[in-house]
Motif scaffolding. Structure first.
Motif: not given
Length: 229
Positions: A35-36, A101-104
């Protein structure tokens, strides 16, 4: 970067299909599926271990920043409260910092890292971008080369007695309308400067922008902020 290959070298890092590794230390910074937030915390940890003083110090009011902008894909275009050409979503609208957190990370993503680093009170500000696991398109390489050309031209004008506002206008007035689209910001969200001083603060004076008419003095340190979508 080498646009003809999926493996490239940039600023001491090696980019392979699924990871981005520092040549000197062997530390893998970016991996598919991270994640970022993962990348931000990895970078922060290594930078502090190597001597960073752990914060970004600004002179502007209402600025909170741990490191800067670390984002994947289109997130670098996201509207931001920060007066800079890049964007960021961050943890949430209430905390637009560190990353999502949810940007993979996936193959083909643009990785945008615009962060400050400081040691013993002195600061730097640098942007690095790369395509993860794929080659840069030719139009991006052309835009980069044009930005380097502009940067070199502006740097040649930074002499004792020169006026920052005149440097800004000389550069901007000689750029064609096509290149100006998404230059120094996306769409209408653009900044009106090309660079600024840096030292004890990340955002020191003078600024290469209109309204800054005091002549340059010997010993001033500048950075260039050129960005083009």
């Amino acid at each position: 970067m080498d646009s003809a290959s999926d493996t490239s070298v940039c600023h001491g890092f090696v980019l392979a299909d699924t990871e981005y590794e520092h040549e000197a230390t062997g530390h893998v910074f970016s991996k598919e599926g991270m994640s970022e937030v993962d990348l931000s915390t990895e970078l922060y940890s290594v930078m502090v271990e190597e001597g960073r003083h752990g914060l970004c110090r600004f002179g502007m009011f209402d600025i909170e920043m741990v490191m800067g902008n670390v984002c994947f894909g289109e997130i670098s275009r996201y509207p931001s409260y920060f007066n800079g050409p890049g964007g960021m979503y961050g943890m949430s609208p209430a905390v637009p910092l560190i990353g999502r957190r949810d940007k993979k990370l996936k193959k083909g993503d643009l990785v945008f890292i615009d962060i400050g680093c400081g040691v013993e009170g002195y600061n730097t500000d640098k942007t690095t971008t790369y395509m993860f696991g794929s080659s840069l398109p030719q139009y991006a390489i052309d835009a980069h080369n044009k930005c380097v050309e502009i940067q070199n031209e502006a740097a040649s004008m930074l002499k004792t007695g020169a006026i920052p506002s005149k440097i800004y206008n000389n550069i901007m007035n000689n750029l064609d309308s096509e290149f100006l689209q998404n230059f120094m910001g996306f769409g209408k969200r653009k900044v009106r400067f090309l660079g600024h001083g840096v030292g004890l603060l990340i955002d020191e004076l003078p600024v290469t922008a209109e309204g800054f008419d005091e002549p340059l003095q010997e010993g001033m340190v500048f950075l260039s902020n050129l960005k083009k979508e």
